[in-house]
Design a protein around this motif. Structure first.
Motif, PDB file in Angstrom:
ATOM      1  N   GLU A  55       0.809  -1.216   0.000  1.00  0.00           N
ATOM      2  CA  GLU A  55       0.000   0.000   0.000  1.00  0.00           C
ATOM      3  C   GLU A  55       0.845   1.270   0.000  1.00  0.00           C
ATOM      4  OE1 GLU A  55      -3.969   1.163  -0.234  1.00  0.00           O
ATOM      5  OE2 GLU A  55      -3.386  -0.881   0.240  1.00  0.00           O
ATOM      6  N   ILE A  56       1.959   1.285   0.744  1.00  0.00           N
ATOM      7  CA  ILE A  56       2.614   2.575   1.019  1.00  0.00           C
ATOM      8  C   ILE A  56       4.057   2.678   0.563  1.00  0.00           C
ATOM      9  CG2 ILE A  56       1.149   2.880   3.065  1.00  0.00           C
ATOM     10  CD1 ILE A  56       3.725   2.353   4.737  1.00  0.00           C
ATOM     11  N   ALA A  57       4.731   1.573   0.285  1.00  0.00           N
ATOM     12  CA  ALA A  57       6.192   1.608   0.106  1.00  0.00           C
ATOM     13  C   ALA A  57       6.601   2.170  -1.245  1.00  0.00           C
ATOM     14  CB  ALA A  57       6.772   0.214   0.297  1.00  0.00           C
ATOM     15  N   ASP A  58       7.738   2.865  -1.249  1.00  0.00           N
ATOM     16  CA  ASP A  58       8.473   3.162  -2.480  1.00  0.00           C
ATOM     17  C   ASP A  58       9.582   2.130  -2.664  1.00  0.00           C
ATOM     18  OD1 ASP A  58       7.160   5.708  -3.236  1.00  0.00           O
ATOM     19  OD2 ASP A  58       8.018   6.407  -1.347  1.00  0.00           O
ATOM     20  N   THR A  59      10.312   1.882  -1.575  1.00  0.00           N
ATOM     21  CA  THR A  59      11.419   0.931  -1.572  1.00  0.00           C
ATOM     22  C   THR A  59      11.247  -0.011  -0.386  1.00  0.00           C
ATOM     23  OG1 THR A  59      12.864   2.631  -2.520  1.00  0.00           O
ATOM     24  CG2 THR A  59      13.945   0.700  -1.561  1.00  0.00           C
TER      25      THR A  59
ATOM     26  N   VAL B  28       9.307  -1.300  -4.690  1.00  0.00           N
ATOM     27  CA  VAL B  28       8.229  -2.146  -4.190  1.00  0.00           C
ATOM     28  C   VAL B  28       7.641  -3.029  -5.283  1.00  0.00           C
ATOM     29  CG1 VAL B  28       6.513  -0.291  -4.483  1.00  0.00           C
ATOM     30  CG2 VAL B  28       6.055  -2.167  -2.910  1.00  0.00           C
ATOM     31  N   GLU B  29       7.425  -2.479  -6.482  1.00  0.00           N
ATOM     32  CA  GLU B  29       6.801  -3.279  -7.528  1.00  0.00           C
ATOM     33  C   GLU B  29       7.695  -4.440  -7.938  1.00  0.00           C
ATOM     34  OE1 GLU B  29       4.515  -2.846 -11.813  1.00  0.00           O
ATOM     35  OE2 GLU B  29       5.477  -1.094 -10.898  1.00  0.00           O
ATOM     36  N   GLN B  30       8.988  -4.158  -8.092  1.00  0.00           N
ATOM     37  CA  GLN B  30       9.916  -5.223  -8.467  1.00  0.00           C
ATOM     38  C   GLN B  30       9.970  -6.304  -7.399  1.00  0.00           C
ATOM     39  OE1 GLN B  30      14.047  -4.043  -9.527  1.00  0.00           O
ATOM     40  NE2 GLN B  30      14.691  -5.610  -8.054  1.00  0.00           N
ATOM     41  N   LEU B  31      10.027  -5.889  -6.128  1.00  0.00           N
ATOM     42  CA  LEU B  31      10.179  -6.870  -5.057  1.00  0.00           C
ATOM     43  C   LEU B  31       8.930  -7.725  -4.886  1.00  0.00           C
ATOM     44  CD1 LEU B  31      12.183  -6.543  -1.916  1.00  0.00           C
ATOM     45  CD2 LEU B  31       9.808  -7.224  -1.611  1.00  0.00           C
TER      46      LEU B  31
END
Length: 557
Positions: free
Chosen positions: A230-234, A249-252
């Protein structure tokens, strides 16, 4: 799901931790708590630090704040805040930096706030210690920041004590205290774990809103991968004091490289309900027109009445799980405590195996107590810290006439059943992890061979992987022993994984009930839809990720 996709490469660096190593004394057996940790947080960025209990998340935050306990020592590395190394600073210098340049929000505001000071005074105290503002200026800024965190009726709350506020309001006060001096870095250590989903969503949105206004860098510590989505950039994933992997975040979340990250993601419960169990013929618990009313009395004036539970009705069959969900104050725990007869209902029937226990006195109730057992949220508070595990497990059977020898033998078998070695009988509660203590609490309840087990937020404080293990254990116990379960939770994802039927409560009233599939997949009431919409990471399909992972790891043969 649309992830946050902001690029922070050009933003100034707020904080870096380089080769950070924290150790215990050599006699501790596991001397390294953190091992060569590297973290970078840029201005305006939200970095999530995730991992199980004991992974080193909170130790990392305490090292940054200069609040490590004396037993822990930083033996290597640097912590740079705006280019300034914090490690050589004295305690006086660190106190000057705290709140002014780096601030922290803790998980439980009730323990972080001073119970004997009004909350407005506590916010002004931060400014009194770190600024030269006059009393009038401090008060004006305190009121302004309280308005920014969207507290209702600010003049009243300004004069209130912590115990007079709700959990969400107390957490907003903590955020106001942390941001009133506009620090460059905000550390949030599990700030929403104990909150219901709607309050959690409000707090997460509030932190993001204030971050945009103030440009604050945020280090958010959590074990909830839904919150991360919901909130992370990294994201930095920690395991046993080391960084297992990190990345956007999306990659991880879409392409995790580390097996441990995949395990965390597959352990996240899905909102897709499980297949319901067949209903047994035998109704073990039937609640009819249950009411619990508080207030109405008073020495000098009549107090207003509060209907904590109003006309609640349900039937629970053997080998089935009934979930009761809702926000804090919805009445779900009140219903559970009435069922357990920990509090007396105002009216209504509670039929346990056909016997109405709603109005039985203490002595008349005792023979029925063993049929009803409870597992609370915090096993550390429900287990006697001075008793060995064996003593806690055998207490109930001894009270009902079982010999000590038979009770100890059964305790050993029960520990093995919940996945703990028999040697655990000779240890104390503090010598176990949170998940292990909850297994002990479950073993203690099942020692009585109850017909009904009440689980009151029994997994809400656990890591997702441990949570999955405990849910699996409850499912196994139900299959083998035929126990009926009343499961109280504010987490709809958990309810979907363990409940056959669901009751949704709002302000003491049942607004919707039915099978888990009906309520969670096709909700009829607006309030139920609000709860589902508020579930963190709802739009990220953890169930789909789990299925893809199972396919990718399947035996090629």
């Amino acid at each position: 799901m649309q992830f946050k996709s902001r690029n922070f490469d050009a933003s100034p660096v707020a904080l870096t931790a380089e080769n950070l190593t924290v150790t215990l004394p050599d006699t501790a057996g596991q001397p390294q708590v953190l091992n060569n940790i590297d973290i970078t947080i840029r201005q305006g960025e939200t970095v999530c630090l995730v991992g199980e209990s004991g992974s080193g998340k909170s130790v990392t935050s305490l090292a940054i704040m200069g609040l490590l306990p004396e037993a822990l020592q930083v033996t290597q590395g640097r912590i740079n805040l705006e280019g300034r190394d914090l490690l050589p600073l004295t305690q006086v210098q660190m106190r000057e930096l705290r709140a002014a340049r780096v601030a922290m929000i803790f998980q439980e505001p009730m323990t972080a706030l001073n119970p004997v000071l009004r909350v407005g005074d506590q916010i002004m105290e931060v400014m009194e210690l770190h600024t030269e503002l006059s009393a009038a200026e401090r008060r004006a800024r305190a009121i302004a920041i309280m308005e920014q965190v969207h507290l209702p009726d600010v003049p009243r709350i300004f004069r209130s004590y912590p115990h007079q506020l709700s959990g969400g309001q107390r957490q907003r006060i903590m955020i106001a205290m942390a941001l009133v001096l506009e620090p460059v870095l905000l550390i949030a250590d599990e700030p929403t774990t104990a909150l219901d989903v709607t309050t959690q969503k409000q707090i997460l949105s509030l932190i993001a809103e204030l971050q945009r206004v103030h440009g604050t860098a945020v280090l958010f510590i959590t074990h909830d991968m839904g919150v991360v989505a919901e909130i992370a950039d990294t994201v930095y994933v920690m395991r046993r004091g080391e960084i297992a992997e990190h990345g956007p975040v999306e990659q991880l979340l879409r392409q995790p490289r580390a097996e441990y990250t995949r395990e965390l993601l597959t352990a996240v419960p899905s909102l897709s309900p499980r297949a319901p169990r067949p209903a047994g013929d035998e109704a073990v618990l039937q609640v009819t027109d249950l009411n619990k009313i508080y207030g109405g009395g008073g020495l000098l004036r009549k107090l207003p009445e509060t209907h904590a539970a109003k006309d609640v009705n349900f039937t629970l069959h053997r080998s089935r799980t009934l979930g009761i969900v809702g926000e804090s104050g919805s009445g779900k725990s009140t219903v559970a405590r009435c069922i357990m007869r920990l509090i007396d209902p105002s009216s209504g029937q509670i039929l346990l195996d056909g016997k109405d226990i709603a109005s039985l006195g203490r002595n008349a109730l005792k023979p029925h107590r063993k049929k009803l057992q409870v597992v609370f949220q915090d096993p550390m508070r429900s287990l006697n810290p001075r008793w060995k595990v064996a003593d806690s497990l055998i207490e109930g059977p001894l009270n009902y006439g079982t010999s000590r020898r038979e009770a100890l033998a059964e305790a050993g078998r029960m520990l093995e059943f919940v996945g703990l070695p028999e040697g655990s009988l000779r240890r104390y509660p503090h010598q176990f992890s949170g998940g292990q203590r909850q297994r002990i609490a479950i073993a203690r309840a099942v020692m009585m061979r109850p017909d009904v087990l009440v689980a009151d937020e029994a997994v809400s404080a656990l890591d997702v992987s441990v949570q999955a293990q405990v849910l699996s254990l409850l499912d196994q116990l139900q299959q083998e022993l035929g126990i009926a379960i009343v499961f109280i939770t504010h987490d709809l994802r958990v309810a979907a994984q363990i409940c056959d039927d669901v009751i949704v409560m709002q302000q003491g009233v049942v607004v919707e009930q039915g099978s888990a599939a009906e309520v969670l997949v096709h909700p009829r009431h607006d309030y139920t839809r609000t709860l589902i919409e508020a579930a963190p990471g709802r739009k990220w399909d953890f169930q789909n990720f789990r299925e893809m992972t199972e396919v990718n790891h399947a035996d090629p043969a």
